[in-house]
Design an enzyme around this catalytic site. Sequence first.
Site: not given
Ligand code: MG
Length: 326
Positions: A120, A167, A199, A223, A227
């Site tokens: 990001y 990872k 994962d 992120d 969620d």
């Molecule tokens: Mg989000």
Amino acid sequence: MTDDIVVIEGDGIGQEVVPAAIEVLEAVDADFRFTSARAGDAVLDETGEALPQETYDAVAAADATLFGAVGETAADVILPLREAVDSFVNVRPAKAYPGVDALRPETDVVFLRENTEGVYAGHENRLSDDLSTLTRVVTTSASERLARFACDYIEERGMDGFHVAHKANVMRETDGRFLGAVERVADERGLETEPVLIDAFATHLPLDPGQFEVVVCPNLAGDILSDLAAGLVGGLGLLPSANIGSDNGLFEAVHGSAPDIAGQGVANPSATILSAAMLLEHLGYEAAGADVRTAVEEVLAEGPRTPDLGGDATTEDVTAAVLERL
Ligand code: MG
Ligand code: NAI
């Protein structure tokens, strides 16, 4: 000492849930000076700017900001504001509460998400008609800063370790640097870390959320995984978050402006009130923060409840019940 708090209601239900949270902050024993600032879709329509410079400056200069929600301008408002508070960590607790339907009622996990770099960081390139690339940024300094925050966070809560999602088996250089830095800082502090592949974590979390308490994550993974955890506890109206900087912070519900219910007075104020509890704790009012949290939990368990939780109460009813318990 008086703390300067900037208050941004924003759009939609932000204008309903933020006043509720301010009533709560005014009811507890804390010394705050509140200043209102504007941001969001309505300001864009009026002025041509979703985030006026004076709002950015006020947030940067404050001790903390309580943020409601904005609509379509979310990315243009929130990303710069996280930068304004120099936020290096996004704290996202996902907790199931008695009295609220949850897929996994035993879930009580806090994500400490890196908030400045990873994929990001904004380094995307179009190299040809056929090819686009993205540069993933990981620094030792940001990883160590996050790790030091994680160590403080668990020590304050009497815990002795945390999970680190990564990872590094595939992204050896970037996640290798991230994982190595976090493990080294924790080790120097005598704290345990348990690395978990991202994962595999996505499988373990829904199957057995009880084994996870604090999870340190790179930006994108944090992120997505937070969620996922939000889905396990049910109810977007319940999830608070904190963007923490070294001497500033921005506190916001995870939900958006909810245009489908805006203006009806039935938005669930719990997520924003719980964000206000995180603000209190961040500014050193731990006892007041804990009291607010307890009051919200009691109201969730016993009612009144807003329609999103199957009740027929209004935002005001819920806020009044929280204030009564305080
Ligand atoms: Mg989000
Ligand atoms: P949303 O979170 O606003 O709403 C999703 C669903 O959850 C809706 O059915 C809504 O009624 C319900 N909901 C959300 N918060 C609630 C609450 N406190 N009480 C009761 N019900 C609640 O997400 P959506 O619909 O995807 O986005 C709506 C707008 O919000 C968009 O313009 C989006 O860009 C913006 N948004 C802003 C965010 C922010 O300001 N941080 C974050 C997410 C979305």
